[in-house]
Each structure stands twice: as C-alpha cells, then as structure tokens.
Scaffold this motif. Structure first.
Motif, PDB file in Angstrom:
ATOM      1  N   UNK A 103      -3.862 -12.534  -8.996  1.00 36.40           N
ATOM      2  CA  UNK A 103      -4.732 -11.417  -8.636  1.00 36.40           C
ATOM      3  C   UNK A 103      -4.972 -11.388  -7.134  1.00 36.40           C
ATOM      4  N   UNK A 104      -5.162 -12.548  -6.538  1.00 37.56           N
ATOM      5  CA  UNK A 104      -5.370 -12.640  -5.093  1.00 37.56           C
ATOM      6  C   UNK A 104      -4.138 -12.156  -4.331  1.00 37.56           C
ATOM      7  N   UNK A 105      -2.970 -12.532  -4.808  1.00 40.20           N
ATOM      8  CA  UNK A 105      -1.719 -12.100  -4.178  1.00 40.20           C
ATOM      9  C   UNK A 105      -1.533 -10.593  -4.328  1.00 40.20           C
ATOM     10  N   UNK A 106      -1.875 -10.078  -5.502  1.00 44.98           N
ATOM     11  CA  UNK A 106      -1.756  -8.641  -5.758  1.00 44.98           C
ATOM     12  C   UNK A 106      -2.716  -7.841  -4.885  1.00 44.98           C
ATOM     13  N   UNK A 107      -3.929  -8.365  -4.721  1.00 40.88           N
ATOM     14  CA  UNK A 107      -4.914  -7.682  -3.878  1.00 40.88           C
ATOM     15  C   UNK A 107      -4.433  -7.561  -2.443  1.00 40.88           C
ATOM     16  N   UNK A 108      -3.757  -8.589  -1.964  1.00 36.45           N
ATOM     17  CA  UNK A 108      -3.259  -8.562  -0.592  1.00 36.45           C
ATOM     18  C   UNK A 108      -2.244  -7.444  -0.416  1.00 36.45           C
ATOM     19  N   UNK A 109      -1.364  -7.288  -1.408  1.00 39.51           N
ATOM     20  CA  UNK A 109      -0.364  -6.219  -1.358  1.00 39.51           C
ATOM     21  C   UNK A 109      -1.042  -4.857  -1.486  1.00 39.51           C
ATOM     22  N   UNK A 110      -1.979  -4.745  -2.429  1.00 44.14           N
ATOM     23  CA  UNK A 110      -2.673  -3.476  -2.656  1.00 44.14           C
ATOM     24  C   UNK A 110      -3.486  -3.066  -1.437  1.00 44.14           C
ATOM     25  N   UNK A 111      -4.134  -4.036  -0.797  1.00 48.27           N
ATOM     26  CA  UNK A 111      -4.952  -3.719   0.376  1.00 48.27           C
ATOM     27  C   UNK A 111      -4.084  -3.239   1.530  1.00 48.27           C
ATOM     28  N   UNK A 142      -7.471   1.456   5.295  1.00 48.38           N
ATOM     29  CA  UNK A 142      -7.378   2.200   6.554  1.00 48.38           C
ATOM     30  C   UNK A 142      -7.423   1.248   7.742  1.00 48.38           C
ATOM     31  N   UNK A 143      -7.696  -0.020   7.477  1.00 48.50           N
ATOM     32  CA  UNK A 143      -7.762  -1.022   8.539  1.00 48.50           C
ATOM     33  C   UNK A 143      -6.451  -1.796   8.611  1.00 48.50           C
ATOM     34  N   UNK A 144      -6.045  -2.120   9.836  1.00 52.08           N
ATOM     35  CA  UNK A 144      -4.820  -2.902  10.021  1.00 52.08           C
ATOM     36  C   UNK A 144      -5.103  -4.400  10.013  1.00 52.08           C
ATOM     37  N   UNK A 145      -6.375  -4.772   9.984  1.00 53.94           N
ATOM     38  CA  UNK A 145      -6.750  -6.190   9.972  1.00 53.94           C
ATOM     39  C   UNK A 145      -6.427  -6.801   8.611  1.00 53.94           C
ATOM     40  N   UNK A 146      -6.093  -8.097   8.578  1.00 57.22           N
ATOM     41  CA  UNK A 146      -5.819  -8.758   7.291  1.00 57.22           C
ATOM     42  C   UNK A 146      -7.027  -8.672   6.367  1.00 57.22           C
TER      43      UNK A 146
END
Length: 366
Positions: A92-100, A105-109
C-alpha cells in the motif's frame, strides 16, 4: 478447564501480537519511501522466519502433550501470518507513492501528511460509496438507475433519457456503441452535496462529477446549476466520461496510460457549445498528462478544458471519428506516444505543433 483457558489466552496473545506488528509496520511506512518500506518488510520477514524456525525446533525437541507444545504452535502461527499481513502495508505504501506522483499538484516527494490525506480520502470514499442507498429514492430505467434524496422528478429523468437518445448517433460514431453496463445517476440540490471523486482538486464544491469506480454520475439539478441548458451541457460532459471509460475498459487500457487532457477534451467535445471564442494562454499537452498536472494548470486566467476540447475536435476531423477506438486499441500494448504515432504516422510533438499552428491561424488560440 485450564487447558481451554490456556488456549484462549494464547489465541488472544496471537491476535494482539499480529495487530501490534501490523500497526507498527503501518506507522513506520508513513515515514518511509516505497523502496524503504519493501526493505523493512523484507527484514521483518527474515525475523519472522527465524521465529518460525525456533518454534518448529522447539516443537520437536519438547516432549509431552500437544498442550505443552501449544506455545510453539502459537509462535509458528504468528510468524506464518505476520509475513503476508505486514506485506499489505508495504504494498500500500509503494502504491501510494506511485498514485501521489500521478495525482499530486506538488513536485515534492510524498510525506507522512500527504499519505494520511490519501488514507483519509480512501476511507471517506469507501464509506461514501457504501452509504446506505435506502436513504435515496431509486428509479430504474433500463440500465440506468436514478437516485433522488427527496422526491422523484420524472421530468428530470426524461430530460436525461432524451439527451442520451438524441445524441445516440454521435456517441456511436465516436465510441462505436453505447455500453451495456449499468450506470447510476445521483441528483443534488446544492453544490456542497456533490461528492468529490478524487484527492486532487482543492475545490470544495463541484457542479458535476463522474466516478468510474462505481460507474456513477453526480449532478446538480437544473435549478441549482443555472438552467436547463447548463444542466444538459454538464450531463453530456459527464456521460462522455462514462463512455470514454467504458471504451478504455473494453480495450483493457489502464487509466494511468491515458493523458487526462484526452479524457477531458473528449468530454468537452461532447458538450456541444463550449468551444466558442478563443484562448489567450496555451500549455503543452505533455504538462497536462496527470490529474495533478491538470489541476495545477488551472488558474483565473487559464483553463485547460478549452484547448483540450479544441485538440480532440481537430483530432477527430483530421483522423476520422473512429480514431479514439483505434488509438485505445493500440494503447493496450504500448504507451500513448507509441500508439499515437502508429495510428497517425506522426510523433505527437509534431502533431501538436501542427494543431497549434492551425489554431493560431484560425484565431482560436492567440
């Protein structure tokens, strides 16, 4: 009696232990990147394997009844169950990173705050989409089900059915056929009631929305929307999203592959009267690919809907009304850029340059 109590205590300890380790891993994931989360899960799994090995070893070394060996059995079950259960928050954490990366709208990690926002939205979406539909009055007409909060508006139902019927030929020309799958349409009297269907927009109100997860259109009534024509235009826009997503499903194309501007531009095309006038600003389409980029581009002076609608109109005129079908067919096994060049014989960048030149010549884009 003591044996039963002992088994109950060990069962409780097993559940408590699993809950504790899953919660700990979940909390840790809030502060880790996707890759770091997978590494943490790997380390946790190794520890669980060691615990499991210890439990198996103790089970065979320990003499006596099954009751005396029950602690080893509990440890073995704990280690066996903990591995897949802790995998869930890691994935889920890995998926959230891709989804985010796709929606933000932010380019920050992505950080812990944004992760919590995603989780909150997911929870609200789940509870919202699983709300008690008994609170709505339902009317079914063929494959379409209409939902009203107070009283049935038969005139409104007929307006929607007429819109579908009157534009059936145009829909069929572009999408080949109308989908047979079910569609739900919800009506609201106030803007604030229309549910947000993404975690991107900063707007607190919406005039209309399409939610693919539940194949549902959410609309304000004509009186709340500013008149019958605005209602029809909004419905045509949202219904086009339904048709576009249905075609994507038919061609088995992931939403992540489809540029947002193409989806929205197609919806604007079917509005019918939204492409009058001209636009003074322009953004390259490669900067309007994801929901986050799309939302970020919208300002008081610029809206990407107009140029996207112009492009889809130009695209259909130049390549034929079946071009979306051919494009999505190719996108089943390739990227958008690869599929676009294959069906048009031109790279998208060149095609966009030709489009922009023509629009400037026609005075549509200044």
């Amino acid at each position: 009696m003591k044996k039963i109590l002992s088994f109950l205590l060990q069962g409780t300890a097993l559940l408590a232990g699993l809950l504790l380790i899953v919660s700990a891993v979940f909390l840790a994931m809030l502060f880790l990147t996707g890759t770091q989360g997978v590494i943490l899960w790997g380390v946790t799994s190794v520890i669980m394997v060691i615990i499991g090995g210890y439990a198996i070893s103790g089970f065979f070394k320990l003499k006596g009844t099954l009751h005396r060996k029950s602690i080893n059995i509990t440890l073995l079950m704990f280690s066996f169950l903990a591995i897949p259960l802790t995998l869930a928050p890691a994935v889920l954490n890995l998926t959230l990173q891709v989804a985010d990366r796709y929606t933000s709208v932010s380019s920050a990690p992505i950080d812990s705050d944004r992760k919590l926002q995603h989780y909150k939205y997911m929870l609200e979406s789940y509870s919202g989409e699983n709300q008690n539909l008994e609170n709505y009055i339902q009317v079914k007409e063929g494959s379409v089900t209409f939902y009203f909060k107070e009283e049935i508006n038969k005139e409104l139902i007929q307006k929607v059915l007429d819109e579908i019927s009157d534009n059936r030929d145009q829909y069929a020309i572009v999408f080949s056929k109308l989908p047979e799958r079910k569609l739900s349409i919800f009506f609201y009297d106030h803007e604030i009631e229309v549910p947000r269907i993404d975690n991107v927009s900063t707007d607190t109100t919406m005039l209309g929305a399409y939610h693919e997860a539940t194949a549902s259109i959410h609309l304000l009534t004509p009186d709340s929307l500013g008149g019958e024509e605005e209602f029809k235009r909004t419905f045509r826009h949202e219904y086009a999203h339904f048709l576009f997503h249905s075609l994507m499903n038919e061609k088995d194309v992931s939403l992540l592959k489809v540029p947002v501007w193409l989806n929205e531009g197609t919806a604007v095309y079917f509005e019918g009267n939204s492409l009058e006038g001209s636009e003074t600003a322009y953004q390259p389409f490669h900067s309007l690919t994801t929901p986050g980029e799309w939302e970020k581009s919208i300002s008081f002076d610029y809206s990407p809907y107009f140029q996207s609608g112009l492009f889809v109109t130009y695209f259909l005129e130049q390549e034929g009304t079946d071009i979306l079908q051919r494009l999505l067919t190719e996108m089943n096994k390739s990227t958008f850029d690869e599929a676009f060049e294959k069906v048009t014989t031109k790279p998208f960048t060149e095609y966009e340059a030709n489009f922009l030149e023509q629009m400037k010549k026609d005075g549509r884009i200044q």
